[in-house]
Design a protein around this motif. Structure first.
Motif, PDB file in Angstrom:
ATOM      1  N   GLY A 130       0.790  -1.223   0.000  1.00 52.84           N
ATOM      2  CA  GLY A 130       0.000   0.000   0.000  1.00 52.84           C
ATOM      3  C   GLY A 130       0.820   1.268   0.000  1.00 52.84           C
ATOM      4  O   GLY A 130       0.268   2.364  -0.127  1.00 52.84           O
ATOM      5  N   SER A 131       2.133   1.151   0.158  1.00 53.49           N
ATOM      6  CA  SER A 131       3.004   2.325   0.073  1.00 53.49           C
ATOM      7  C   SER A 131       3.090   2.814  -1.371  1.00 53.49           C
ATOM      8  O   SER A 131       2.853   2.066  -2.315  1.00 53.49           O
ATOM      9  N   THR A 132       3.454   4.084  -1.517  1.00 49.70           N
ATOM     10  CA  THR A 132       3.645   4.674  -2.840  1.00 49.70           C
ATOM     11  C   THR A 132       5.114   5.003  -3.031  1.00 49.70           C
ATOM     12  O   THR A 132       5.756   5.575  -2.149  1.00 49.70           O
ATOM     13  N   ALA A 133       5.651   4.617  -4.185  1.00 45.77           N
ATOM     14  CA  ALA A 133       7.010   4.985  -4.564  1.00 45.77           C
ATOM     15  C   ALA A 133       6.931   5.789  -5.851  1.00 45.77           C
ATOM     16  O   ALA A 133       6.282   5.366  -6.808  1.00 45.77           O
ATOM     17  N   VAL A 134       7.573   6.952  -5.857  1.00 46.64           N
ATOM     18  CA  VAL A 134       7.672   7.752  -7.077  1.00 46.64           C
ATOM     19  C   VAL A 134       9.128   7.721  -7.516  1.00 46.64           C
ATOM     20  O   VAL A 134      10.006   8.228  -6.813  1.00 46.64           O
ATOM     21  N   LEU A 135       9.390   7.097  -8.660  1.00 45.80           N
ATOM     22  CA  LEU A 135      10.743   6.954  -9.174  1.00 45.80           C
ATOM     23  C   LEU A 135      11.042   8.090 -10.145  1.00 45.80           C
ATOM     24  O   LEU A 135      10.255   8.352 -11.065  1.00 45.80           O
TER      25      LEU A 135
END
Length: 318
Positions: A130-135
Motif C-alpha cells: 500500500g506504500s507509494t514509490a515515485v521513481l
C-alpha cells in the motif's frame, strides 16, 4: 605480458582525442600532450588503436555512409588522424556509437538486478503493502518483501516514498547505508556513490555504514558517502523535497557536466558530455521536465559549452 583492456574512462579519453584531432591538425602543445598521454599507459595506445579499428570497420556500413565520413590520414607515427572541420558532426556520431558500446554492458546488468525501473520520465508505483514509490527518471529499485520486512535497494537514481504504516519495518538500502522509516514520507537519491536522504513528513533513521545513526525529521536532510557523513544536518523546505514529482528540476551550484548528465535522464535519446573547459563550471537554475533539451542548452550556454545534435536525436556536448 598481455596488455589489459582500457577502462571506460580511458576509452572516453581516447574519444576526446579523436574528436579534437578530427577538427584539423593539433597545435604543437596539444600534440605533445597527446604523445605524453599515449606513452603514459600501454592501455592508452590500445584505446587509440581500437578507435582506428573502429573507423576501418565502417567499411561494412556501405558506400553511402562512408561517403559522408571524412578521409582519415596519419602522420609517420600513425598517431594523428586529420579530417576536415565541416565533417565533425559525422565523427561525433561515430564516436558516440563507441561510447554507447562502452556503457551498454553495465546498464544491462543493472536492468537484470532491478524489479522496478523508470525510463525518461518519473513513474508512480503502488507497492504491494500500500506504500507509494515515485521513481525519478533513470531510477532502478530492487524489492524484497516478506512476512518479516519490507526491504528496498536503490540501485540507481532517486525515489520518494509515502510509506503505509504497519508492523513490518520499511527500509531503503543504498551504497552500503540504510534508511529506515519511522512513519514518514521521504526521498533517497544516489549520485555516483553519494546518498542523500530528505524528509518531507515524519521521521527516518539513517545509518551510513560506520555504526552511527542519525534521526532526520521533516524538513531535514543529510548525505553520506563510503560509509561516512559528508556534512551536518541540512534544513530543507518540506514542500521542496523531490521537486521532480511536480515536473521540475532544480540545479543548485553543480558542475555543468554533472548538471547536464542529470537533465539527460529526461530524454529518450542519449546525451554525451565529452569534456571541455566549461565542464567544471558551476551552474544553477530551475527547469521543467517537459523541456529537457532547452534546459541542456541553457546549462551549456552558462558554461560556455557547445551542443551538437546527432541523427536520431542524440546530443554531444563539448
Amino acid at each position: 605480458m598481455t596488455t589489459s583492456e582500457p577502462s571506460p574512462r580511458q576509452a572516453r579519453q581516447a574519444l576526446r582525442w579523436v574528436i579534437q584531432c578530427s577538427a584539423g591538425p593539433l597545435p604543437e602543445r596539444q600534440q605533445r600532450a597527446l604523445q605524453r598521454w599515449l606513452r603514459a599507459d600501454p592501455r592508452h595506445a590500445l584505446a587509440w588503436r581500437q578507435q582506428q579499428a573502429f573507423w576501418q570497420g565502417l567499411d561494412a556500413a556501405g558506400p553511402d555512409v562512408l561517403a559522408a565520413l571524412p578521409e582519415l590520414t596519419t602522420d609517420r607515427e600513425g598517431l594523428r588522424p586529420i579530417a576536415p572541420r565541416r565533417r565533425l558532426p559525422w565523427l561525433l556520431a561515430s564516436a558516440a556509437a563507441v561510447a554507447l558500446m562502452v556503457t551498454a554492458a553495465p546498464h544491462a546488468l543493472l536492468l537484470a538486478r532491478s524489479d522496478l525501473r523508470s525510463s525518461d520520465a518519473p513513474r508512480v508505483v503502488q507497492l504491494e503493502d500500500g506504500s507509494t514509490a515515485v521513481l525519478d527518471a533513470g531510477t532502478a529499485l530492487a524489492l524484497e518483501f516478506d512476512g518479516q520486512q519490507r526491504r528496498l535497494r536503490l540501485l540507481r537514481g532517486q525515489a520518494w516514498f509515502q510509506v503505509a504504516h504497519e508492523a513490518r519495518p520499511f527500509q531503503v538500502e543504498a551504497a552500503g547505508g540504510r534508511v529506515r522509516d519511522i512513519g514518514t514520507a521521504f526521498s533517497v537519491s544516489m549520485q555516483d556513490a553519494t546518498v542523500t536522504t530528505q524528509v518531507s513528513e515524519g521521521v527516518v533513521e539513517v545509518r551510513p555504514g560506520d555504526g552511527s545513526v542519525q534521526r532526520l525529521h521533516a524538513g531535514q536532510s543529510r548525505a553520506f558517502r563510503d560509509g561516512r557523513w559528508l556534512q551536518p544536518v541540512q534544513l530543507e523546505d518540506p514542500e521542496a523535497v523531490a521537486p521532480w514529482r511536480r515536473g521540475e528540476v532544480v540545479i543548485d551550484d553543480r558542475p555543468a557536466a554533472q548538471a547536464i548528465a542529470g537533465l539527460a535522464r529526461y530524454r529518450r535519446a542519449p546525451v554525451w558530455v565529452l569534456g571541455g573547459q566549461g565542464a567544471g563550471v558551476r551552474v544553477s537554475g530551475l527547469f521543467h521536465l517537459q523541456q529537457p533539451e532547452t534546459a541542456i542548452a541553457a546549462v551549456a550556454a552558462q558554461a560556455g559549452l557547445r551542443v551538437q545534435r546527432l541523427p536520431g536525436g542524440a546530443l554531444v556536448v563539448w
